[in-house]
Design a protein around this motif. Structure first.
Motif, mmCIF file in Angstrom:
data_model
loop_
_atom_site.group_PDB
_atom_site.id
_atom_site.type_symbol
_atom_site.label_atom_id
_atom_site.label_comp_id
_atom_site.label_asym_id
_atom_site.label_seq_id
_atom_site.Cartn_x
_atom_site.Cartn_y
_atom_site.Cartn_z
ATOM 1 N N LEU B 130 0.819 -1.215 0.000
ATOM 2 C CA LEU B 130 0.000 0.000 0.000
ATOM 3 C C LEU B 130 0.851 1.262 0.000
ATOM 4 C CD1 LEU B 130 -3.048 -0.361 2.387
ATOM 5 C CD2 LEU B 130 -2.988 0.398 0.021
ATOM 6 N N LYS B 131 1.790 1.283 0.951
ATOM 7 C CA LYS B 131 2.633 2.465 1.129
ATOM 8 C C LYS B 131 3.413 2.762 -0.148
ATOM 9 C CE LYS B 131 6.482 2.056 3.441
ATOM 10 N NZ LYS B 131 7.193 1.543 4.599
ATOM 11 N N ASP B 134 0.926 3.701 -3.094
ATOM 12 C CA ASP B 134 0.178 4.942 -2.878
ATOM 13 C C ASP B 134 1.107 6.128 -2.635
ATOM 14 O OD1 ASP B 134 -1.988 6.536 -2.627
ATOM 15 O OD2 ASP B 134 -2.275 6.138 -0.502
ATOM 16 N N ASN B 135 1.889 6.064 -1.557
ATOM 17 C CA ASN B 135 2.711 7.224 -1.188
ATOM 18 C C ASN B 135 3.785 7.536 -2.217
ATOM 19 O OD1 ASN B 135 1.217 7.227 1.054
ATOM 20 N ND2 ASN B 135 2.894 6.938 2.505
ATOM 21 N N ILE B 138 1.591 6.711 -6.680
ATOM 22 C CA ILE B 138 0.521 7.613 -7.111
ATOM 23 C C ILE B 138 0.901 9.066 -6.870
ATOM 24 C CG2 ILE B 138 -1.881 8.243 -6.767
ATOM 25 C CD1 ILE B 138 -2.448 5.370 -6.038
ATOM 26 N N GLN B 139 1.506 9.320 -5.702
ATOM 27 C CA GLN B 139 1.839 10.704 -5.394
ATOM 28 C C GLN B 139 2.828 11.279 -6.406
ATOM 29 O OE1 GLN B 139 3.265 11.350 -1.439
ATOM 30 N NE2 GLN B 139 2.872 13.523 -1.568
ATOM 31 N N LYS B 249 -15.525 7.214 -4.330
ATOM 32 C CA LYS B 249 -14.384 6.586 -4.989
ATOM 33 C C LYS B 249 -14.655 6.430 -6.471
ATOM 34 C CE LYS B 249 -12.559 3.924 -1.148
ATOM 35 N NZ LYS B 249 -12.441 2.603 -0.541
ATOM 36 N N SER B 276 -7.694 -2.862 0.679
ATOM 37 C CA SER B 276 -7.765 -1.576 -0.021
ATOM 38 C C SER B 276 -6.672 -1.479 -1.084
ATOM 39 C CB SER B 276 -7.622 -0.436 0.986
ATOM 40 O OG SER B 276 -6.422 -0.595 1.698
ATOM 41 N N LYS B 280 -5.944 1.024 -4.700
ATOM 42 C CA LYS B 280 -4.731 1.818 -4.908
ATOM 43 C C LYS B 280 -4.019 1.405 -6.193
ATOM 44 C CE LYS B 280 -5.185 4.150 -1.142
ATOM 45 N NZ LYS B 280 -5.715 5.506 -1.241
ATOM 46 N N PHE B 284 -3.254 3.652 -9.341
ATOM 47 C CA PHE B 284 -1.903 3.784 -9.881
ATOM 48 C C PHE B 284 -1.926 3.677 -11.405
ATOM 49 C CE2 PHE B 284 2.046 2.032 -11.439
ATOM 50 C CZ PHE B 284 2.999 2.829 -10.831
ATOM 51 N N ARG B 352 -8.263 10.220 -4.943
ATOM 52 C CA ARG B 352 -7.299 9.377 -4.246
ATOM 53 C C ARG B 352 -7.372 9.598 -2.737
ATOM 54 N NH1 ARG B 352 -1.628 11.414 -2.651
ATOM 55 N NH2 ARG B 352 -0.779 9.581 -1.630
ATOM 56 N N GLN B 353 -7.451 10.889 -2.332
ATOM 57 C CA GLN B 353 -7.478 11.195 -0.907
ATOM 58 C C GLN B 353 -8.811 10.864 -0.262
ATOM 59 O OE1 GLN B 353 -4.197 11.779 -0.465
ATOM 60 N NE2 GLN B 353 -4.427 13.674 0.679
#
Lengths: 292, 463
Positions: B130-131, B134-135, B138-139, B249, B276, B280, B284, B352-353
């Motif tokens: 996930l991290k 996502d972090n 995607i970011q 979503k 989840s 994500k 992505f 996303r958020q």
């Protein structure tokens, strides 16, 4: 040659009527009227500060004149009042192109790209204002091919084909001057204004420039108006010379006539002591006009 | 032969002697400078009396640093630099054939991005990935898209925009508000957010584009702040600083949903364990697809007359006008296109958020996006993508540096040094590559061969 010029004189392409331009208290151009004829190379000469570049800026829409009228008559007979148009419309609609005294190329774009930017409006239409082009319609591709052909033609004329893929800023000075003229020609103008095209050129580059200007006159029906300090260029290639001093016209005619005009000689070489009084009288005639 | 080694020896003893001498002088100067600054210190004692504290040990350290530093510089570092310079000059200037990686960098990067989520899932499991997806994934992709949008305005058209985050905010709030009030779907709102942001770009453009350079930058900065203040104060609609939460979503084209309660939930349909991570991973790939689309559009636009006009505008606006180009509409289209990219990125950010608040759209965001564009090399898509990865990924990576606590003590929080390192990295890159990672520009048309244009010829634009 002389006969040809005489028949041409009946068809003015650009008419400047009573043009005045005032910057605050300075009268840069004072009631100037002249005509440029179709198919001619007209030279605008005069000492430094005579207002030549100001006339150019008025014609090409970069300045709004204080008074006067500038009429551009296209070959098809359509007339445009240039003093009412903004700078880009003067090029796009009235078909008047110009170059600059201090060269203004897109130095980070290649030579070829410089010539393609000059064909912006045509390509914009062909690309359906970008939308059709973005979707990859073939009409745009064909138009690009055509534009590249046109650019090639002018690259060849300006003798720049070898440098087509180099950045414009990398060209030597003389080549940059020629590229600027080629770029102006790529907009498809009927009237081309050149601001000191020979400034800073060595004799060989100057010769190449003369050749380019002659071929423009011969092979296209573009008329030329040029500002020039280099008398050898003016006398050699121009058909018609207008002389300015302190924003006023002091002489107008063919190069031979202008060369022997005492007023022109006085303006360029100064006047003899006997004539000083006469000059003072002339100045006093001008001065009250300034205060109005 | 013996002769040569003798002279070499003589040179080296000479150098040593000089180094020692200079080190001694440096020590003397340091002593003279620091004896009063460092060696003596005035202080107050318990009785509030002024006393003189003597710190000879510290002074000795200062002087020793000066002596050793000078000695090393003269004896080793300088000769090493000179030798390297000489070797460089002596070696013939051979153009190195670009390696496989350099030649196919873009393709390899895209492939790496496509396999990135499965690899992360394989390494860390669904929950652990996930991290990373996502972090990091995607970011970074959101920032890449934002920076590519700003690249059109700043890099191509040369208009310095300090309020770009405003369009990001317009996109995010368009999605958040229209989906919560009217229940419109993500797939409808994604293009709509882009169009709304573009409209705002045009609205801003009209009054602002008469300005140039610094003035333009300041007014765009103000515009960015206005949008943020409106979002804070228009509480009836935007709920102010509380922000809007529970944003719907996205779904896979309406076929599969990621809502836990929905009947067509992705995991339920395929009989997978609930997690989840699917959402994500889906986001992505969606972000990746949007980025690819943005890149494709930008590359295409550069070859259109409008793209060339943007670049010409950056080089010389007056020349553009003399060639019959309407510079006002050209600037407006640049603003609108850049804003559209920002708006799409914004709506993606909101989805996303699941939560938007004005705090996400502060000036710092504009500055970071602009920094990415400048570091990457204005106008270069690859350079900007690399810069975004380094900058955003790098600052995220600092959160992971927990081992530093063992060195600096348990009070050390590496995240707090993010901005310091961000700034340092920017200075280093700008010294090392003043035109950004990719300083050259690719021509949009060529006659015989495509030669990239060195950054020394391109201009930055001034309005």
């Amino acid at each position: 040659m002389a006969l040809e010029t005489d028949t041409m004189t009946k068809d003015p392409i650009l008419k400047v009527d009573h043009l005045s331009m005032r910057f605050g208290g300075l009268m840069a151009i004072n009631d100037l009227s002249f005509e440029a004829y179709r198919g001619d190379i007209t030279a605008l000469i005069g000492p430094n500060g005579a207002g030549k570049t100001t006339v150019f800026n008025c014609i090409t829409g970069f300045y709004k004149p204080t008074m006067g009228m500038i009429t551009m008559r296209q070959k098809a007979g359509k007339e445009y009042l240039l003093e009412r148009m903004s700078d880009y419309e003067v090029n796009r609609d009235a078909k008047v192109a110009r170059t600059f005294q201090n060269i203004r190329l897109f130095s980070g774009l290649t030579v070829l790209e410089n010539l393609l930017v000059a064909q912006h409006n045509k390509l914009m239409l062909a690309s359906g204002y970008t939308i059709l082009g973005l979707l990859g319609f073939p009409t745009y591709k064909a138009a690009v091919g055509e534009s590249i052909e046109r650019a090639k033609y002018w690259l060849d004329k300006a003798n720049l084909t070898d440098r087509a893929d180099d950045p414009a800023g990398d060209l030597p000075y003389g080549a940059q001057r020629r590229l600027e003229i080629a770029r102006a020609m790529c907009t498809g103008p009927e009237f081309l204004c050149l601001d000191e095209p020979a400034a800073g050129l060595n004799p060989r580059e100057s010769l190449a420039l003369n050749e380019l200007l002659r071929s423009i006159r011969k092979d296209t029906d573009t008329s030329i108006l040029l500002i020039e300090h280099d008398m050898s260029v003016v006398m050699e290639i121009s058909d018609h010379v207008v002389v300015l001093e302190y924003g006023q016209k002091i002489s107008d005619g063919n190069p031979e006539f202008v060369k022997h005009d005492p007023k022109v000689i006085a303006a360029y070489l100064g006047v003899e002591d006997v004539e000083v009084e006469e000059v003072i009288e002339q100045i006093e005639e001008i001065a009250p006009g300034d205060t109005h | 032969m013996a002769n040569i080694s003798q002279t070499n020896e003589a040179v080296s003893t000479n150098l040593m002697a000089r180094a020692l001498r200079e080190a001694f002088y440096a020590g003397l100067v340091a002593l003279g400078l620091f004896v009063l600054f460092v060696g003596l210190k005035t202080d107050q004692n318990i009785l509030n009396e002024l006393i003189l504290v003597q710190r000879w040990g510290l002074l000795a350290i200062f002087v020793a640093i000066a002596v050793v530093g000078r000695f090393l510089t003269v004896a080793y570092i300088r000769p090493w630099f000179e030798a390297r310079k000489a070797a460089k000059a002596a070696a013939p200037a051979v153009e190195r054939e670009a390696g496989f990686v350099t030649r196919n960098f873009t393709l390899l990067a895209v492939l790496a991005l496509i396999v990135y989520p499965p690899v992360m899932v394989g390494l860390f499991g669904f929950q652990g990935s996930l991290k990373w997806v996502d972090n990091f994934g995607i970011q970074i992709l959101i920032y890449v898209m934002l920076a590519w949008g700003l690249n059109i305005v700043v890099g191509l058209a040369g208009l310095l925009d300090l309020g770009y985050v405003a369009f990001y905010a317009v996109g995010a709030y368009s999605y958040a508000l229209l989906s919560s009030y009217f229940g419109l779907s993500f797939w409808l709102l994604l293009p709509m957010a882009g169009i709304l942001a573009a409209a705002w770009g045009t609205v801003l453009g009209f009054p602002v584009l008469r300005l140039k350079g610094d003035y333009l930058a300041i007014v765009t900065l103000a515009f960015g702040e206005i949008i943020r203040l409106v979002l804070i104060n228009w509480t009836e609609v935007t709920k102010g600083t509380f922000g809007i939460s529970g944003i719907a979503k996205a779904s896979v084209f309406g076929i599969w949903s990621f809502d836990v309660s929905a009947a067509n939930n992705f995991a339920k349909v395929f009989g997978l364990p609930m997690s989840s991570a699917y959402y994500k991973i889906f986001l992505f790939y969606l972000a990746l697809a949007l980025c690819m689309l943005a890149a494709f559009v930008t590359i295409r636009l550069r070859r259109m007359p409008i793209g060339r006009a943007w670049e010409a505008l950056r080089e010389d606006e007056i020349a553009c006008r003399s060639l019959g180009i309407n510079t006002v509409t050209t600037k407006l289209t640049a603003f609108a296109t850049g804003a559209m990219f920002g708006g799409i990125a914004g709506s993606f950010f909101a989805v996303r958020q699941g939560f938007v608040s004005p705090e996400s759209f502060v000036f710092l965001e504009s500055a970071i996006i602009l920094a990415i564009v400048v570091l990457g090399g204005m106008g270069s898509l690859v350079g900007i993508a690399v810069a975004a990865t380094v900058m955003i990924g790098g600052t995220e990576l600092l959160r992971e540096m927990n081992f530093l606590k063992q060195i600096f003590g348990p009070d050390f929080t590496p995240e707090l040094y993010r901005m310091l390192i961000f700034g340092l990295a920017m200075i280093v890159v700008m010294v090392w590559k003043p035109r950004g990672f990719v300083g050259s520009r690719e021509p949009t048309a060529f006659l015989r061969e495509r030669k990239s244009v060195s950054g020394s010829f391109t201009k930055e634009g001034h309005g």
